[in-house]
Design an enzyme around this catalytic site. Structure first.
Site, short mmCIF file in Angstrom:
data_model
loop_
_atom_site.label_atom_id
_atom_site.label_comp_id
_atom_site.label_asym_id
_atom_site.label_seq_id
_atom_site.Cartn_x
_atom_site.Cartn_y
_atom_site.Cartn_z
N HIS A 280 0.45 -0.50 0.08
CA HIS A 280 0.01 -0.19 0.09
C HIS A 280 1.39 1.13 -0.30
O HIS A 280 0.90 2.04 -1.11
CB HIS A 280 -0.73 0.01 0.90
N HIS A 320 -0.88 -0.28 -12.52
CA HIS A 320 -2.06 0.52 -11.62
C HIS A 320 -4.08 -0.55 -11.00
O HIS A 320 -3.85 -0.96 -12.37
CB HIS A 320 -1.75 1.78 -11.05
N ASP A 376 3.84 7.01 -7.50
CA ASP A 376 4.70 6.61 -6.42
C ASP A 376 6.43 6.82 -7.17
O ASP A 376 6.89 6.00 -7.22
CB ASP A 376 4.99 5.20 -6.03
#
Ligand code: CMC
Length: 447
Positions: A280, A320, A376
């Site tokens: 996460h 994703h 990220d």
């Protein structure tokens, strides 16, 4: 909501619906469709025998189950769209600030000037924590992971504010929002200084939110710390980008724990714990480790070949579950990264990241699987350029996500349809069997 007519298998269908034929009985059932969704509770009427429990939905990891109705965050993964309360993330990142976004997430509308001024003042004046919280944080080992300290620190706050248990008292919720948003940066900075072995720095209430956080992180003997404006704005924008992301793992944890009507500090502590997990909140850390492993632009082709033939690792920071195009947050973070590196100096990591992105975006393996950079991919580079330790990145995420967790927690509490979260299971264990001990348990009284 299942209407009377639709719940009755013999009644004629009205409106959008599914017709389900049970091969065991030959009966046909009409299940209403609302918002392209059926209620799995409507399946319970489907029984082979009258005393059956009825049909359930089986959906490990909630891959295709909506657990709530929410008006907070909208994501269109195919088209790379993210909006808070209808406002595009790009516009909020450019024009808003984190505190205004936190208000927006909770209240659904942007604040007027009076509301904003009061909100900012309240949050600024609740940044201090009780001295015992400071001593509590001091009790951790020198090498404690900052996320473990955060989880425990937020949970400990619950014991300082027992009145927050009155979760249906609006005033109590107001003050809990203010306290949590105000104190998260203080706890986070204490965790940072603890690991570094540096004295904790108290909040400076003359400073705006991001500047105050950076002051608590970096101030040494100077009477006043002035963060570089590019760094302060970068932190504020990253907080906006991470403020909410609808029903992700940590938000679902906050909603589920909060559904027991526990106080908000305990519910948010559950969110921090969920975020701690590498699947996460930890992906930006993994990106930096990957860039270190690659080491040099010349090693990229071999690395990409390894990703493609499955012998190497995945390309971290790409792909994703929801976004099947460019993550809209990644675009913003990339240009933010340029700004920060202009101040901090271009790093080798950034050179490798840019080249990786260029190659991946033109390679059929990634294009055909709709693998694009996610948020990220670049955030770790920004945090590293600002000298945050790698295991601290998730803490920054937790400060920001507190705004979303709280908004979602309150929405859940006020939603009349919600009850304590309590999934069903398909039992796969033994049938009844008699107890026969295999060891001597040393019972003194024997019958
Ligand atoms: N590198 C190489 N191949 C990949 C990658 C990747 N990063 N991601 C997916 N694939 C391939 C995967 O091997 C599969 O290929 P094939 O069809 O040939 O078997 C295909 O793409 C579909 O992958 P999947 O695992 O079914 O996709 P998913 O939706 O379950 O996984 C993901 C999503 C984010 C877990 C995955 O893309 C991944 O592991 N990415 C790297 C880790 C990462 O960056 N995570 C951060 C996500 S953003 C965090 C947030 O929003 O909070």
């Amino acid at each position: 909501m299942a209407g009377k007519t639709a719940a009755d298998p013999k009644a004629p269908a009205t409106g959008d619906h599914l017709e389900i034929k049970d091969s065991r009985t030959g009966k046909v059932y009409t299940i209403p469709i609302t918002d392209e969704t059926i209620r799995t509770a409507d399946l319970r009427q489907i029984k082979a025998k009258p005393d059956d429990f009825g049909i359930m939905g089986y959906d490990p990891a909630f891959m295709n189950t909506a657990s709530c109705r929410s008006a907070i965050t909208y994501i269109d993964g195919d088209n790379g769209i993210l909006r808070y309360r209808g406002y595009p993330i790009e516009q909020l990142a450019e024009k808003s600030n984190f505190l205004e976004v936190a208000w927006l997430l909770r209240h659904g509308e942007l604040p007027d000037q009076k509301q904003y001024d009061q909100w900012q003042q309240d949050i600024t004046y609740h940044t201090y924590v009780h001295e015992n919280i400071k001593h509590f944080m001091e009790g951790f080992r020198y090498d404690a992971h900052p996320m473990a300290m955060m989880t425990a620190g937020v949970a400990a706050l619950s014991s300082f504010y027992p009145s927050s248990k009155a979760v249906f008292d609006e005033h109590e919720r107001d003050i809990a929002f203010i306290r949590l948003l105000a104190k998260m940066p203080t706890l986070a900075a204490f965790a940072y200084r603890h690991v570094k072995g540096m004295p904790y720095v108290y909040p400076d209430n003359a400073l705006p939110y991001a500047e105050n956080f950076l002051s608590m992180i970096a101030r040494m003997s100077e009477p006043k710390y002035e963060a570089h404006p590019v760094y302060a704005r970068a932190i504020d924008i990253l907080f906006i980008l991470h403020a909410d992301h609808e029903q992700n793992c940590s938000t679902s944890a906050v909603r589920a724990v909060g559904s027991s009507q526990v106080d908000p500090y305990s519910a948010v502590a559950a969110g921090v714990a969920a975020l701690y997990g590498p699947l996460h909140g930890g992906a930006n850390e993994a990106v930096l480790r990957m860039l270190e492993e690659i080491g040099d632009v010349k090693n990229i082709p071999a690395f990409i070949a390894g990703v493609k033939d499955g012998k190497g690792s995945r390309l971290m920071g790409f792909g994703h579950r929801v976004y099947k195009s460019y993550d809209p947050r990644a675009k913003i973070v990339k240009s933010l990264c340029d700004d920060v590196l202009r101040v901090a100096g271009l790093s080798k990591d950034m050179e490798i990241a840019l080249e990786l992105e260029r190659i991946a975006l033109s390679d059929d393996y990634f294009v055909s699987r709709k693998l694009y950079p996610n948020v990220d991919f670049y955030t770790g580079l920004i945090y590293r350029a600002m000298h945050f330790p790698t295991d601290y990145f998730t803490v920054l995420f937790a400060i920001a996500r507190t705004a979303g967790w709280l908004a979602q927690w309150e929405e859940m509490l006020l939603d009349k349809e919600q009850k304590i979260a309590r999934p069903r299971q398909i039992y796969t264990g033994h049938g009844e069997r008699p107890y026969q001990a295999k060891v001597d348990l040393g019972h003194k009284i024997k019958k």
